[in-house]
Enzyme design. Structure first.
Site, PDB file in Angstrom:
ATOM      1  N   ALA A 177      24.239  14.230  72.103  1.00  0.00           N
ATOM      2  CA  ALA A 177      25.535  13.915  71.490  1.00  0.00           C
ATOM      3  C   ALA A 177      26.544  15.048  71.591  1.00  0.00           C
ATOM      4  CB  ALA A 177      25.330  13.529  70.026  1.00  0.00           C
ATOM      5  N   LYS A 223      31.648  12.962  70.211  1.00  0.00           N
ATOM      6  CA  LYS A 223      31.987  14.346  69.870  1.00  0.00           C
ATOM      7  C   LYS A 223      32.703  15.054  71.018  1.00  0.00           C
ATOM      8  CE  LYS A 223      28.775  13.200  66.778  1.00  0.00           C
ATOM      9  NZ  LYS A 223      28.726  13.115  65.349  1.00  0.00           N
ATOM     10  N   ASP A 266      18.113  12.354  72.735  1.00  0.00           N
ATOM     11  CA  ASP A 266      19.312  11.892  72.024  1.00  0.00           C
ATOM     12  C   ASP A 266      20.377  12.980  72.231  1.00  0.00           C
ATOM     13  OD1 ASP A 266      21.195  10.809  70.333  1.00  0.00           O
ATOM     14  OD2 ASP A 266      19.991  10.968  68.507  1.00  0.00           O
ATOM     15  N   TRP A 293      18.210  13.902  61.880  1.00  0.00           N
ATOM     16  CA  TRP A 293      19.289  13.205  61.204  1.00  0.00           C
ATOM     17  C   TRP A 293      18.710  12.118  60.318  1.00  0.00           C
ATOM     18  CZ3 TRP A 293      23.379  15.914  61.241  1.00  0.00           C
ATOM     19  CH2 TRP A 293      23.568  16.810  62.287  1.00  0.00           C
TER      20      TRP A 293
HETATM   21  C1  LIG Z   1      21.016  10.269  65.322  1.00  0.00           C
HETATM   22  C2  LIG Z   1      22.360  10.227  65.956  1.00  0.00           C
HETATM   23  N1  LIG Z   1      22.453  10.155  67.298  1.00  0.00           N
HETATM   24  C3  LIG Z   1      23.639  10.099  67.908  1.00  0.00           C
HETATM   25  C4  LIG Z   1      24.818  10.150  67.204  1.00  0.00           C
HETATM   26  C5  LIG Z   1      26.070  10.069  67.992  1.00  0.00           C
HETATM   27  O1  LIG Z   1      27.156   9.629  67.339  1.00  0.00           O
HETATM   28  P1  LIG Z   1      27.862   8.203  67.550  1.00  0.00           P
HETATM   29  O2  LIG Z   1      26.947   7.125  67.117  1.00  0.00           O
HETATM   30  O3  LIG Z   1      29.058   8.311  66.677  1.00  0.00           O
HETATM   31  O4  LIG Z   1      28.223   8.093  68.997  1.00  0.00           O
HETATM   32  C6  LIG Z   1      24.773  10.221  65.801  1.00  0.00           C
HETATM   33  C7  LIG Z   1      25.972  10.305  64.962  1.00  0.00           C
HETATM   34  O5  LIG Z   1      26.283  11.218  64.260  1.00  0.00           O
HETATM   35  C8  LIG Z   1      23.508  10.250  65.162  1.00  0.00           C
HETATM   36  O6  LIG Z   1      23.398  10.307  63.825  1.00  0.00           O
END
Ligand SMILES: Cc1ncc(COP(=O)(O)O)c(C=O)c1O
Length: 395
Positions: free
Chosen positions: A210, A243, A208, A127
């Site tokens: 999610a 999510k 990580d 990401w």
């Molecule tokens: C690198 C990464 N980790 C975890 C998440 C988890 O999402 P949030 O920060 O909305 O809980 C995101 C969001 O898209 C992210 O970009």
């Protein structure tokens, strides 16, 4: 004072969200941002969440501060969801955070306290905010190979060769189920081999997580993480409820360190101290929704049913797009889209082709060809596939 402030570079995903919102075309298609959408293109509040919120509204009698770590019921419920009893609670230190993203930052800050500047190995496709989060904590991101783009599958040899060079005290960032933007997940066998490799190198895994529940199911999706926790002395975890509970804007996450029992108390204090230095107390409402759902068998069953519906819709979309791409291109080059898991896949497109799709066809995706399958209306799969085939031919 701010005359010399450098112009900020906007996060590419946020810029894409903005460009989509401003695009006047009625038939535009958003395959960009990682948000679940139903068949009507909405991101609804889950029914289990609504029910839990109604209960909280009726019963909550104070909004006074809790401890820096957040609500104990939330922390316990998340420990159960993530680790499923794989390690004793006496090895787990955790704090609530505003979403999974700040949990990633919190874990990086924790590592920086003991190993400033250390290397964090990150899969080559990740990401766009991973690098900046790691750098902001003063750590160094270093890529490891992950995707075999031709096969649309894991580059096992490349990944294990690169991670074999990780040193004790370095950190290896791994995506939990369905979170790698390529759509390619580690199999249980891969997780076991990663655990063995990390055990031999002495590097520390950082998961990580999610999308628990978007792959094969809640327990299966956490299998790799649980294996690491059971086998290795230290595992770092950042998890998000954005999510799988649809609580995106409520900002619900957890930063967790699984450590030897005699280190637990100092880790818990350090994590809480890091919270104090930034947001102090984590947001409570979303975490309370999560613990209400996970602590009530009926609400939990309802939530799981809704999560299963999301998972199956994404799989249906995957098959629809893979079939349409096969028909439009006359080849099975993108057939792996159907076999991959979760919301994301990377289509083999150049940045110029992605721009062409956006400008000429109103189809939005990330510049590296990453698409969110949940953004697809299956009845538009043919349109997307024909546009993809066209930009590929014209390249
Ligand atoms: C690198 C990464 N980790 C975890 C998440 C988890 O999402 P949030 O920060 O909305 O809980 C995101 C969001 O898209 C992210 O970009």
């Amino acid at each position: 004072m701010f005359e010399t402030l450098p112009a900020p570079k906007m996060d590419g995903i946020i810029a894409l969200m903005q460009a989509y919102a401003e695009d006047p075309r009625a038939d535009k298609i958003d395959l960009g941002v990682g948000v679940y959408r139903d068949a009507q293109g909405r991101t609804p509040v889950m029914r289990a969440v609504k029910a839990a919120e109604a209960r909280i509204l009726a019963e909550q009698d104070s909004k006074s501060y809790l401890s820096l770590a957040g609500d104990a019921a939330f922390l316990n419920a998340m420990e159960g969801l993530l680790l499923g009893g794989a390690v004793p609670s006496a090895r787990v230190a955790a704090v609530g955070t505003p979403g999974g993203t700040s949990a990633v930052r919190q874990i990086c800050d924790l590592v920086a306290k003991v190993r400033p500047g250390t290397t964090v190995w990150v899969s080559a496709q990740t990401w766009p905010n991973h690098g900046p989060l790691i750098a902001a904590a003063g750590l160094q991101a270093r890529p490891y190979r992950y995707l075999d783009a031709d096969a649309g599958a894991l580059d096992r040899d490349g990944m294990f060769a690169d991670l074999g060079a990780a040193q004790p005290g370095e950190v290896v960032l791994l995506h939990g189920c369905c979170h790698n933007p390529t759509g390619v997940d580690l199999s249980p066998q891969d997780w076991a081999e990663v655990a063995a490799l990390l055990e031999s190198t002495g590097a520390t895994p950082f998961v990580d997580m999610a999308y628990q529940g978007f792959g094969e199911g809640l327990d299966a999706d956490a299998g790799g993480l649980r294996h690491l926790a059971a086998r290795l002395p230290e595992v770092l975890i950042a998890a998000s409820c954005s999510k799988n509970f649809g609580l995106y804007r409520d900002r619900v996450g957890i930063a967790m360190a699984v450590v030897p029992e005699n280190n637990r108390a100092s880790l818990a204090t350090s994590l809480a101290g890091l919270s104090r230095q930034s947001f102090a107390f984590p947001p409570d409402h979303g975490g309370r929704v999560v613990s209400t759902i996970l602590g009530d068998p009926l609400l939990r069953a309802q939530w799981q049913e809704e999560l299963d519906e999301m998972r199956s819709r994404v799989q249906t979309n995957r098959r629809a797009l893979a079939d349409a791409l096969r028909a439009a291109t006359g080849s099975d080059r993108m057939g792996s889209v159907a076999a991959q898991q979760g919301m994301f896949s990377i289509l083999p497109l150049s940045e110029a082709q992605v721009t062409q799709l956006r400008e000429e066809h109103g189809i939005y995706m990330l510049w590296d060809g990453r698409v969110n399958m949940a953004g697809l209306d299956p009845s538009r799969a043919g349109d997307v596939a024909r546009a993809v085939a066209q930009v590929m031919r014209s390249a």
